[in-house]
Structure formats: structure tokens, C-alpha cells
Design a protein around this motif. Structure first.
Motif, PDB file in Angstrom:
ATOM      1  N   HIS A 148      15.686  13.661 -12.370  1.00  0.00           N
ATOM      2  CA  HIS A 148      16.125  13.921 -13.738  1.00  0.00           C
ATOM      3  C   HIS A 148      17.531  13.370 -13.981  1.00  0.00           C
ATOM      4  O   HIS A 148      17.783  12.699 -14.996  1.00  0.00           O
ATOM      5  N   THR A 149      18.437  13.650 -13.049  1.00  0.00           N
ATOM      6  CA  THR A 149      19.825  13.211 -13.229  1.00  0.00           C
ATOM      7  C   THR A 149      19.941  11.694 -13.196  1.00  0.00           C
ATOM      8  O   THR A 149      20.584  11.080 -14.063  1.00  0.00           O
ATOM      9  N   GLN A 150      19.305  11.066 -12.213  1.00  0.00           N
ATOM     10  CA  GLN A 150      19.405   9.617 -12.082  1.00  0.00           C
ATOM     11  C   GLN A 150      18.666   8.893 -13.215  1.00  0.00           C
ATOM     12  O   GLN A 150      19.050   7.785 -13.592  1.00  0.00           O
ATOM     13  N   SER A 151      17.620   9.496 -13.743  1.00  0.00           N
ATOM     14  CA  SER A 151      16.904   8.883 -14.864  1.00  0.00           C
ATOM     15  C   SER A 151      17.791   8.809 -16.097  1.00  0.00           C
ATOM     16  O   SER A 151      17.814   7.786 -16.807  1.00  0.00           O
ATOM     17  N   GLU A 152      18.538   9.856 -16.366  1.00  0.00           N
ATOM     18  CA  GLU A 152      19.452   9.827 -17.505  1.00  0.00           C
ATOM     19  C   GLU A 152      20.582   8.825 -17.277  1.00  0.00           C
ATOM     20  O   GLU A 152      20.976   8.106 -18.200  1.00  0.00           O
ATOM     21  N   THR A 153      21.070   8.759 -16.030  1.00  0.00           N
ATOM     22  CA  THR A 153      22.120   7.786 -15.721  1.00  0.00           C
ATOM     23  C   THR A 153      21.613   6.355 -15.896  1.00  0.00           C
ATOM     24  O   THR A 153      22.286   5.503 -16.482  1.00  0.00           O
ATOM     25  N   ASN A 177       5.010  13.412 -14.726  1.00  0.00           N
ATOM     26  CA  ASN A 177       5.472  12.849 -15.991  1.00  0.00           C
ATOM     27  C   ASN A 177       6.740  13.582 -16.411  1.00  0.00           C
ATOM     28  O   ASN A 177       6.744  14.810 -16.538  1.00  0.00           O
ATOM     29  N   PHE A 178       7.809  12.841 -16.638  1.00  0.00           N
ATOM     30  CA  PHE A 178       9.098  13.447 -16.968  1.00  0.00           C
ATOM     31  C   PHE A 178       9.639  12.846 -18.259  1.00  0.00           C
ATOM     32  O   PHE A 178       9.769  11.626 -18.383  1.00  0.00           O
ATOM     33  N   ASN A 179       9.932  13.686 -19.244  1.00  0.00           N
ATOM     34  CA  ASN A 179      10.511  13.254 -20.514  1.00  0.00           C
ATOM     35  C   ASN A 179      12.001  13.597 -20.514  1.00  0.00           C
ATOM     36  O   ASN A 179      12.369  14.766 -20.384  1.00  0.00           O
ATOM     37  N   VAL A 221      17.606  14.225  -0.107  1.00  0.00           N
ATOM     38  CA  VAL A 221      18.355  14.828  -1.218  1.00  0.00           C
ATOM     39  C   VAL A 221      18.108  16.334  -1.214  1.00  0.00           C
ATOM     40  O   VAL A 221      17.175  16.834  -0.580  1.00  0.00           O
ATOM     41  N   GLU A 222      18.961  17.047  -1.943  1.00  0.00           N
ATOM     42  CA  GLU A 222      18.844  18.504  -1.986  1.00  0.00           C
ATOM     43  C   GLU A 222      17.578  18.933  -2.723  1.00  0.00           C
ATOM     44  O   GLU A 222      16.839  19.781  -2.264  1.00  0.00           O
ATOM     45  N   ASP A 223      17.340  18.360  -3.894  1.00  0.00           N
ATOM     46  CA  ASP A 223      16.170  18.673  -4.706  1.00  0.00           C
ATOM     47  C   ASP A 223      15.738  17.380  -5.382  1.00  0.00           C
ATOM     48  O   ASP A 223      16.395  16.897  -6.298  1.00  0.00           O
ATOM     49  N   TYR A 224      14.635  16.804  -4.921  1.00  0.00           N
ATOM     50  CA  TYR A 224      14.271  15.481  -5.406  1.00  0.00           C
ATOM     51  C   TYR A 224      13.913  15.480  -6.900  1.00  0.00           C
ATOM     52  O   TYR A 224      14.155  14.494  -7.607  1.00  0.00           O
ATOM     53  N   LYS A 225      13.362  16.568  -7.417  1.00  0.00           N
ATOM     54  CA  LYS A 225      13.030  16.608  -8.849  1.00  0.00           C
ATOM     55  C   LYS A 225      14.288  16.602  -9.700  1.00  0.00           C
ATOM     56  O   LYS A 225      14.383  15.884 -10.706  1.00  0.00           O
ATOM     57  N   GLU A 226      15.260  17.394  -9.316  1.00  0.00           N
ATOM     58  CA  GLU A 226      16.528  17.410 -10.035  1.00  0.00           C
ATOM     59  C   GLU A 226      17.238  16.062  -9.895  1.00  0.00           C
ATOM     60  O   GLU A 226      17.867  15.575 -10.845  1.00  0.00           O
ATOM     61  N   PHE A 227      17.114  15.464  -8.734  1.00  0.00           N
ATOM     62  CA  PHE A 227      17.705  14.150  -8.498  1.00  0.00           C
ATOM     63  C   PHE A 227      17.080  13.112  -9.423  1.00  0.00           C
ATOM     64  O   PHE A 227      17.775  12.261  -9.980  1.00  0.00           O
TER      65      PHE A 227
END
Length: 288
Positions: A146-151, A102-104, A138-144
């Protein structure tokens, strides 16, 4: 790179083989000490090497976890089944969680379709479906994520207005949260497919006008609500006046010409539509 399964056998069977090889190592070394025959020494060394290889091949997989195996830089496969296993030795293993995450997102300040600055945030529920893409794509799927979700959230927020004041649009962010959430889910699934991530759900969790226009937009919403209420009141008053005049004429209670009808309509409309209580005036006739 696509996910594939690696060969494995039951870990307890592998543990039994390991103990047998360890016992053979001890026995061979004792025979070498007693007989000083180098064949027994070679046998002991070989059994020891096999024991070490078997030991390095043992692995434990926890529930809802997977391990990705590589050997000298080459991708071998993955084990997703929980339990105790014996697989290829000397491999490097990376654990990947298959649990639902779950990511907010943070509160983002963006412009809606009409250019109004708004604050928006979303909750994204996802899980890893392809471990090979998650580890090597990808380098880090969790960080990916987060970034793509905001985009993706910025992109979707700019496609719709905050509110549909004049019914110019079919969908608005405030009134159609389910439809907007479905579009956000589709958009994120397209963006995150590269990382082997499956989007289970994406929904808007915070939506508000930015502080600089919040007061003005609140006044606009209040004015729209007042206008809608007055419209209902006027429609009801017109219906009541028409019914009253028709009933008076039908039952012959009073004869009204056009001028008196207009005056009565005016008085009734004022009494019914006015926000303040009306004061009746009783005509008692002329006093001499």
C-alpha cells in the motif's frame, strides 16, 4: 533470504504411523502394569513422544495458500502444494495467501509535470511470488504494498503532464493511460521486489484536475475544442470557395475580375464560416 521447499510426506501415511505409535503406547503401558517391568514403561514413554511429534508435524494446505515453517528461529522452508502433509515436527507455521489481491489506492493530490495540481488514484493487482521475502523481508507485506504503491503513483504522475495541449510531450496522463499504466507497473515491480510480490497489473482508475483549477482547465479544453472546430470549418470553406470560383470561370457563367473575385470570396467566406444564418441579398438591377 530465498524461498525453498521443505521435505514432506503424505499426511494420511503420517496419520497411519501416528495411530500405530498410539497403539504401541497403550500396549506398552498395559504390559508395564501387568509385569511392572520398567522397560515397557520406557517403551510407552518413547512411543508417546513419537506420537506427539507426529501429531505436531501434520498440516493442511488450502488451495492457493502456502505455509512458511521455522524451527527455533531458523527458516526451514515452505509448502505450496495443497493437501494433507506430514512434515518436520515442532515447527512454527505462518500462512501466506497466494491468491491474486486487488488494491485500490486512495485519491492522491499531486503535481503533474507542468506543476498543475491533479487528483489521481490507481488500482493495483498483485500476488505473492516469494513467500520467504514476503514473511521475512518486510514487517507487513500488505502494508508495504500500500505504501509503496502510493509512492510509485506519485512518482509516475509527476513524470507526465495531465494533458498534451500543445503536443509538446509524447505521453500524457489523460490520453495515454495504457502507456502510463505500463510504466507504473514496472516502477512498482522494482519497488516491491523486496517483499516477494509480483505486480500483475497497475492502472489509473481516477484522474482529474484539483478543484481549485478545474474550472480554468475546463475552459481551456473548451477553447481548444472550439479552435480545432473553427480550423476545420475554415479549411472546408476555403476549399468550397476555390471550387465555386474555378467552376464559374471554367463554365463561363460569369466573368469576374480580381475585384469581383475578392468580393465574392469575402461574401462566401462570411456565409460559410459565420455561426449565424446568412440573409441573401438579391441584386435586381437599377430602378428608375
Amino acid at each position: 533470504m530465498n524461498e525453498k521447499n521443505i521435505g514432506k510426506i503424505n499426511g494420511f501415511l503420517g496419520l497411519l504411523l501416528l495411530l500405530l505409535c498410539a497403539a504401541m503406547t497403550v500396549i506398552s503401558f498395559n504390559q508395564f502394569v501387568l509385569s511392572e517391568n520398567f522397560i515397557w514403561l520406557l517403551s510407552a514413554i518413547l512411543c508417546a513422544l513419537i506420537t506427539i511429534l507426529l501429531l505436531s508435524g501434520l498440516t493442511i494446505i488450502q488451495p492457493n495458500q502456502a505455509k512458511v515453517f521455522t524451527l527455533f528461529g531458523s527458516y526451514l522452508g515452505v509448502i505450496k502444494h495443497e493437501g494433507f502433509w506430514l512434515t518436520l515436527p515442532l515447527t512454527i507455521r505462518k500462512t501466506v495467501s497466494l491468491r491474486v489481491i486487488n488494491f485500490n489506492s486512495d485519491k492522491l493530490k499531486v503535481n503533474d509535470l507542468e506543476g498543475n495540481p491533479i487528483e489521481i488514484a490507481a488500482v493495483v493487482v498483485y500476488k505473492v511470488s516469494d513467500t520467504a521475502k514476503a514473511v521475512f523481508g518486510v514487517e507487513d507485506y500488505k502494508e508495504f504494498v500500500h505504501t509503496q504503491s502510493e509512492t510509485g503513483l506519485r512518482h509516475i504522475a509527476s513524470q507526465y503532464p495531465y494533458d498534451n495541449f500543445n503536443n509538446d510531450y509524447e505521453i500524457s496522463l489523460r490520453q495515454h493511460s495504457d502507456e502510463v499504466g505500463d510504466e507504473l507497473t514496472k516502477d512498482l515491480q522494482t519497488r516491491l521486489g523486496l517483499a516477494g510480490v509480483e505486480i500483475i497489473e497497475a492502472r489509473i482508475m481516477h484522474l482529474a484536475y484539483s478543484s481549485e483549477i478545474a474550472h480554468a482547465m475546463l475552459q481551456r479544453q473548451q477553447a481548444k475544442a472550439v479552435l480545432a472546430a473553427r480550423k476545420v470549418i475554415v479549411e472546408g470553406a476555403v476549399s468550397m470557395v476555390k471550387s465555386a470560383i474555378d467552376q464559374l470561370s471554367t463554365e463561363g457563367i460569369v466573368e469576374l475580375d480580381e475585384e469581383k473575385k475578392a468580393q465574392m470570396v469575402n461574401n462566401l467566406m462570411v456565409a460559410l464560416v459565420s455561426e449565424k444564418g446568412s440573409q441573401p441579398v438579391i441584386n435586381t438591377g437599377t430602378i428608375y
